[in-house]
Design a protein around this motif. Structure first.
Motif, PDB file in Angstrom:
ATOM      1  N   MET A   1       1.277  -1.161   0.227  1.00 34.39           N
ATOM      2  CA  MET A   1       0.572   0.158   0.186  1.00 34.39           C
ATOM      3  C   MET A   1       0.384   1.055   0.246  1.00 34.39           C
ATOM      4  O   MET A   1       0.492   2.752  -0.430  1.00 34.39           O
ATOM      5  CB  MET A   1      -1.188   0.295   1.339  1.00 34.39           C
ATOM      6  N   TYR A   2       1.968   1.220   0.410  1.00 31.19           N
ATOM      7  CA  TYR A   2       3.335   2.333   0.482  1.00 31.19           C
ATOM      8  C   TYR A   2       3.091   2.845  -0.480  1.00 31.19           C
ATOM      9  O   TYR A   2       3.838   3.964  -0.991  1.00 31.19           O
ATOM     10  CB  TYR A   2       4.680   1.488   0.918  1.00 31.19           C
ATOM     11  N   ASP A   3       2.523   2.198  -2.006  1.00 35.21           N
ATOM     12  CA  ASP A   3       2.770   2.857  -3.235  1.00 35.21           C
ATOM     13  C   ASP A   3       1.441   3.938  -3.884  1.00 35.21           C
ATOM     14  O   ASP A   3       1.420   4.395  -5.118  1.00 35.21           O
ATOM     15  CB  ASP A   3       3.437   2.153  -4.421  1.00 35.21           C
ATOM     16  N   LEU A   4      -0.015   4.388  -2.952  1.00 31.02           N
ATOM     17  CA  LEU A   4      -0.471   4.025  -3.397  1.00 31.02           C
ATOM     18  C   LEU A   4      -0.793   5.475  -2.788  1.00 31.02           C
ATOM     19  O   LEU A   4      -0.176   6.465  -1.702  1.00 31.02           O
ATOM     20  CB  LEU A   4      -1.931   3.717  -2.565  1.00 31.02           C
ATOM     21  N   THR A   5      -0.840   6.807  -3.865  1.00 31.32           N
ATOM     22  CA  THR A   5      -1.429   7.832  -3.373  1.00 31.32           C
ATOM     23  C   THR A   5      -2.895   8.073  -1.293  1.00 31.32           C
ATOM     24  O   THR A   5      -3.937   6.949  -1.648  1.00 31.32           O
ATOM     25  CB  THR A   5      -1.973   9.131  -4.124  1.00 31.32           C
ATOM     26  N   ALA A   6      -2.443   8.769  -0.945  1.00 32.33           N
ATOM     27  CA  ALA A   6      -3.811   8.802  -0.053  1.00 32.33           C
ATOM     28  C   ALA A   6      -4.960   9.296  -0.470  1.00 32.33           C
ATOM     29  O   ALA A   6      -5.954   8.592   0.327  1.00 32.33           O
ATOM     30  CB  ALA A   6      -3.657  10.786   0.770  1.00 32.33           C
TER      31      ALA A   6
ATOM     32  N   ASN B   1      -7.845   6.685 -11.225  1.00 33.13           N
ATOM     33  CA  ASN B   1      -8.188   5.924  -9.855  1.00 33.13           C
ATOM     34  C   ASN B   1      -8.501   4.835  -9.166  1.00 33.13           C
ATOM     35  O   ASN B   1      -7.726   4.136  -8.730  1.00 33.13           O
ATOM     36  CB  ASN B   1      -8.004   7.465  -8.541  1.00 33.13           C
ATOM     37  N   LEU B   2      -9.453   4.724  -9.073  1.00 35.19           N
ATOM     38  CA  LEU B   2     -10.466   3.841  -9.290  1.00 35.19           C
ATOM     39  C   LEU B   2      -9.259   2.314 -10.232  1.00 35.19           C
ATOM     40  O   LEU B   2      -9.178   2.258  -9.823  1.00 35.19           O
ATOM     41  CB  LEU B   2     -11.718   3.400  -9.535  1.00 35.19           C
ATOM     42  N   ASP B   3      -9.046   3.072 -11.198  1.00 37.54           N
ATOM     43  CA  ASP B   3      -8.916   1.502 -12.546  1.00 37.54           C
ATOM     44  C   ASP B   3      -7.897   1.451 -11.844  1.00 37.54           C
ATOM     45  O   ASP B   3      -6.860   0.504 -12.212  1.00 37.54           O
ATOM     46  CB  ASP B   3      -8.796   2.326 -13.783  1.00 37.54           C
ATOM     47  N   GLU B   4      -6.950   1.895 -11.031  1.00 37.07           N
ATOM     48  CA  GLU B   4      -5.030   2.222 -10.664  1.00 37.07           C
ATOM     49  C   GLU B   4      -5.647   0.920  -9.649  1.00 37.07           C
ATOM     50  O   GLU B   4      -4.408   0.041  -9.628  1.00 37.07           O
ATOM     51  CB  GLU B   4      -4.405   3.767  -9.807  1.00 37.07           C
ATOM     52  N   ILE B   5      -6.468   0.478  -8.708  1.00 38.71           N
ATOM     53  CA  ILE B   5      -6.588  -0.062  -8.007  1.00 38.71           C
ATOM     54  C   ILE B   5      -6.883  -0.868  -8.133  1.00 38.71           C
ATOM     55  O   ILE B   5      -6.544  -1.730  -7.503  1.00 38.71           O
ATOM     56  CB  ILE B   5      -7.106   1.140  -6.108  1.00 38.71           C
ATOM     57  N   VAL B   6      -7.704  -0.430  -9.136  1.00 35.58           N
ATOM     58  CA  VAL B   6      -8.710  -2.644  -9.547  1.00 35.58           C
ATOM     59  C   VAL B   6      -7.201  -2.925  -9.998  1.00 35.58           C
ATOM     60  O   VAL B   6      -6.761  -4.126 -10.109  1.00 35.58           O
ATOM     61  CB  VAL B   6      -9.499  -1.896 -10.303  1.00 35.58           C
ATOM     62  N   ASN B   7      -6.400  -2.166 -11.174  1.00 41.54           N
ATOM     63  CA  ASN B   7      -5.094  -2.232 -11.628  1.00 41.54           C
ATOM     64  C   ASN B   7      -4.696  -3.571 -10.499  1.00 41.54           C
ATOM     65  O   ASN B   7      -3.400  -3.983 -11.037  1.00 41.54           O
ATOM     66  CB  ASN B   7      -4.806  -1.374 -12.681  1.00 41.54           C
ATOM     67  N   LYS B   8      -4.028  -2.909  -9.416  1.00 41.65           N
ATOM     68  CA  LYS B   8      -3.144  -3.463  -8.867  1.00 41.65           C
ATOM     69  C   LYS B   8      -3.894  -4.297  -7.913  1.00 41.65           C
ATOM     70  O   LYS B   8      -2.892  -5.296  -6.855  1.00 41.65           O
ATOM     71  CB  LYS B   8      -2.762  -2.078  -7.629  1.00 41.65           C
ATOM     72  N   GLY B   9      -4.713  -4.298  -8.471  1.00 42.23           N
ATOM     73  CA  GLY B   9      -5.558  -5.866  -7.347  1.00 42.23           C
ATOM     74  C   GLY B   9      -5.675  -5.864  -6.440  1.00 42.23           C
ATOM     75  O   GLY B   9      -6.735  -6.921  -5.783  1.00 42.23           O
ATOM     76  N   LEU B  10      -6.083  -4.589  -5.676  1.00 43.32           N
ATOM     77  CA  LEU B  10      -6.963  -4.301  -4.269  1.00 43.32           C
ATOM     78  C   LEU B  10      -7.798  -4.060  -4.420  1.00 43.32           C
ATOM     79  O   LEU B  10      -8.900  -4.021  -3.444  1.00 43.32           O
ATOM     80  CB  LEU B  10      -6.069  -2.635  -3.763  1.00 43.32           C
TER      81      LEU B  10
ATOM     82  N   ARG C   1      -5.411   5.034  -0.985  1.00 39.23           N
ATOM     83  CA  ARG C   1      -5.867   4.579   0.264  1.00 39.23           C
ATOM     84  C   ARG C   1      -7.593   4.742   0.728  1.00 39.23           C
ATOM     85  O   ARG C   1      -7.926   4.732   1.096  1.00 39.23           O
ATOM     86  CB  ARG C   1      -4.916   4.859   1.310  1.00 39.23           C
ATOM     87  N   ASP C   2      -8.414   6.854   0.703  1.00 39.02           N
ATOM     88  CA  ASP C   2      -9.221   7.217   0.436  1.00 39.02           C
ATOM     89  C   ASP C   2     -10.307   5.945   0.338  1.00 39.02           C
ATOM     90  O   ASP C   2     -10.800   5.827   0.539  1.00 39.02           O
ATOM     91  CB  ASP C   2      -9.163   8.484   0.646  1.00 39.02           C
ATOM     92  N   LEU C   3     -10.133   5.746  -1.050  1.00 40.90           N
ATOM     93  CA  LEU C   3     -10.491   5.287  -2.099  1.00 40.90           C
ATOM     94  C   LEU C   3     -10.749   3.515  -1.174  1.00 40.90           C
ATOM     95  O   LEU C   3     -11.997   3.393  -1.335  1.00 40.90           O
ATOM     96  CB  LEU C   3      -9.988   4.939  -3.628  1.00 40.90           C
ATOM     97  N   LEU C   4     -10.223   3.186  -1.523  1.00 38.56           N
ATOM     98  CA  LEU C   4      -9.936   1.496  -1.240  1.00 38.56           C
ATOM     99  C   LEU C   4     -11.184   1.963   0.459  1.00 38.56           C
ATOM    100  O   LEU C   4     -11.637   0.341   1.249  1.00 38.56           O
ATOM    101  CB  LEU C   4      -8.514   0.912   0.023  1.00 38.56           C
TER     102      LEU C   4
ATOM    103  N   GLY D   1      -6.606  -6.696  -0.688  1.00 40.18           N
ATOM    104  CA  GLY D   1      -6.955  -4.578  -0.018  1.00 40.18           C
ATOM    105  C   GLY D   1      -7.711  -5.209   0.591  1.00 40.18           C
ATOM    106  O   GLY D   1      -6.967  -4.444   1.746  1.00 40.18           O
ATOM    107  N   HIS D   2      -8.355  -5.846   1.651  1.00 35.62           N
ATOM    108  CA  HIS D   2      -8.380  -6.489   2.640  1.00 35.62           C
ATOM    109  C   HIS D   2      -7.536  -6.243   3.487  1.00 35.62           C
ATOM    110  O   HIS D   2      -7.173  -5.502   4.992  1.00 35.62           O
ATOM    111  CB  HIS D   2      -9.048  -7.089   3.640  1.00 35.62           C
ATOM    112  N   ARG D   3      -6.498  -7.159   3.144  1.00 39.64           N
ATOM    113  CA  ARG D   3      -4.871  -7.569   3.710  1.00 39.64           C
ATOM    114  C   ARG D   3      -3.719  -6.073   3.556  1.00 39.64           C
ATOM    115  O   ARG D   3      -3.568  -5.702   5.132  1.00 39.64           O
ATOM    116  CB  ARG D   3      -4.468  -8.348   2.986  1.00 39.64           C
ATOM    117  N   GLU D   4      -4.275  -5.427   3.191  1.00 43.23           N
ATOM    118  CA  GLU D   4      -3.376  -4.008   2.673  1.00 43.23           C
ATOM    119  C   GLU D   4      -4.023  -3.146   3.638  1.00 43.23           C
ATOM    120  O   GLU D   4      -2.975  -2.275   4.671  1.00 43.23           O
ATOM    121  CB  GLU D   4      -3.582  -3.443   1.248  1.00 43.23           C
TER     122      GLU D   4
END
Length: 97
Positions: free
Chosen positions: A1-6, A46-55, A9-12, A74-77
């Protein structure tokens, strides 16, 4: 999760709190938190980005509307992030030593 923007993370967090929210429901939740408008040009890439990251997984409700769910990864992260935050916040909340 270190490579996500704030924002990512808020989207998650916003997605995890809802049952298969669609983009506008996520947008509404974040607008309440940020107290300002979230533009589609910021939200969907940004939604597409976290989808692409598998979260997050993206599903289709109909031809125009997608829904989003947190993956097991995503839950683990999110859990790892909360543990990391708690080590700092718990000391802050308990006051000076």
């Amino acid at each position: 999760m270190y490579d996500l923007t704030a924002f990512q993370r808020d989207l998650l967090y916003a997605i995890a709190d809802q049952d298969e929210p669609h983009g506008l429901a996520i947008k509404d939740e974040l607008e309440k938190y940020y107290e300002k408008e979230i533009h589609h040009g910021r939200l969907y890439p940004n939604l597409d980005e976290i989808v692409n990251k598998g979260l997050v997984e993206k599903g289709e409700l109909d031809r125009r509307t997608n829904y989003y769910t947190i993956t097991a990864r995503g839950h683990r992260e999110l859990e790892a992030r909360r543990k990391w935050e708690d080590q700092y916040v718990s000391g802050f909340l308990s006051g000076p030593k």
